[in-house]
Design a protein around this motif. Structure first.
Motif, PDB file in Angstrom:
ATOM      1  N   VAL A   1      31.652  46.107 -87.407  1.00  0.00           N
ATOM      2  CA  VAL A   1      31.382  46.401 -85.997  1.00  0.00           C
ATOM      3  C   VAL A   1      32.412  47.381 -85.485  1.00  0.00           C
TER       4      VAL A   1
ATOM      5  N   ARG B   1      31.798  40.656 -84.866  1.00  0.00           N
ATOM      6  CA  ARG B   1      31.814  40.866 -83.415  1.00  0.00           C
ATOM      7  C   ARG B   1      32.811  39.934 -82.750  1.00  0.00           C
TER       8      ARG B   1
ATOM      9  N   ASN C   1      35.982  40.922 -80.461  1.00  0.00           N
ATOM     10  CA  ASN C   1      36.185  40.367 -79.117  1.00  0.00           C
ATOM     11  C   ASN C   1      37.572  39.753 -78.970  1.00  0.00           C
TER      12      ASN C   1
ATOM     13  N   GLY D   1      31.830  46.195 -80.254  1.00  0.00           N
ATOM     14  CA  GLY D   1      31.113  45.111 -80.902  1.00  0.00           C
ATOM     15  C   GLY D   1      29.784  45.543 -81.489  1.00  0.00           C
ATOM     16  N   GLU D   2      29.518  46.840 -81.452  1.00  0.00           N
ATOM     17  CA  GLU D   2      28.247  47.340 -81.980  1.00  0.00           C
ATOM     18  C   GLU D   2      28.272  47.340 -83.503  1.00  0.00           C
ATOM     19  N   LEU D   3      27.155  47.021 -84.091  1.00  0.00           N
ATOM     20  CA  LEU D   3      27.033  47.007 -85.544  1.00  0.00           C
ATOM     21  C   LEU D   3      27.092  48.445 -86.039  1.00  0.00           C
TER      22      LEU D   3
ATOM     23  N   ASN E   1      27.867  38.570 -86.563  1.00  0.00           N
ATOM     24  CA  ASN E   1      28.407  37.770 -85.460  1.00  0.00           C
ATOM     25  C   ASN E   1      29.890  37.465 -85.667  1.00  0.00           C
TER      26      ASN E   1
ATOM     27  N   SER F   1      37.859  48.688 -85.652  1.00  0.00           N
ATOM     28  CA  SER F   1      36.635  48.172 -86.263  1.00  0.00           C
ATOM     29  C   SER F   1      37.019  46.962 -87.103  1.00  0.00           C
TER      30      SER F   1
END
Length: 151
Positions: free
Chosen positions: A48, A84, A88, A52-54, A81, A34
């Motif tokens: 996240v 995330r 990524n 990538g989920e909040l 963002n 996370s």
């Protein structure tokens, strides 16, 4: 002299097994990952999860009380963002060894992944944008609101 087929097959199988174990380890690690990021105005921390989920939003030091709804929304989106994007990039880095050809078995070429297609073009940009978040440049959302980021 070329290596016997049986020996090449044995090496390839060992490499495949090692790759499968490494993928399993990487998947386990990524499932636990996370990232949390502060907005540039330090009003919001977004976290996240591994896909990538909040997974969390924190409003810090009651700064939200003095913010317009648009400012608060912009801070939330900026932090989410950025978090995330960090996730990524973490996934890309963790998966990079599997995209490279095998040095022991030339027939194992690695996987080709289109990171831009998977995560979007921002994931391939330099981390210089992260440096800009440390106060060296105002985020674009502040420009849109007509603010310069100064208190």
């Amino acid at each position: 002299m070329t290596e016997p087929l049986e020996k090449r097959l044995e090496k390839a199988m060992a490499e495949l097994q090692a790759a499968q174990e490494a993928v399993a380890r990487t998947e386990r690690e990524l499932r636990q990952a996370s990232f949390a990021v502060l907005s540039s105005d330090r009003a919001v921390r977004a976290t996240v999860g591994p896909q990538g989920e909040l997974s969390g939003i924190e409003f810090l030091e009651n700064k939200y009380r003095d913010m317009s709804p648009q400012e608060l929304a912009a801070s939330v989106l900026e932090a989410a963002n950025a978090a995330r994007l960090k996730m990524n990039r973490h996934v890309m880095k963790a998966m990079a060894p599997f995209t490279e050809p095998s040095s022991n078995v030339p027939e194992l070429k690695g996987f080709e992944l289109d990171w831009e297609r998977i995560f979007g073009p921002e994931v391939l940009r330099d981390d210089d944008e992260d440096k800009a978040r440390d106060g060296q440049a105002a985020p674009a959302w502040r420009d849109a609101l007509g603010e310069d980021g100064e208190d």
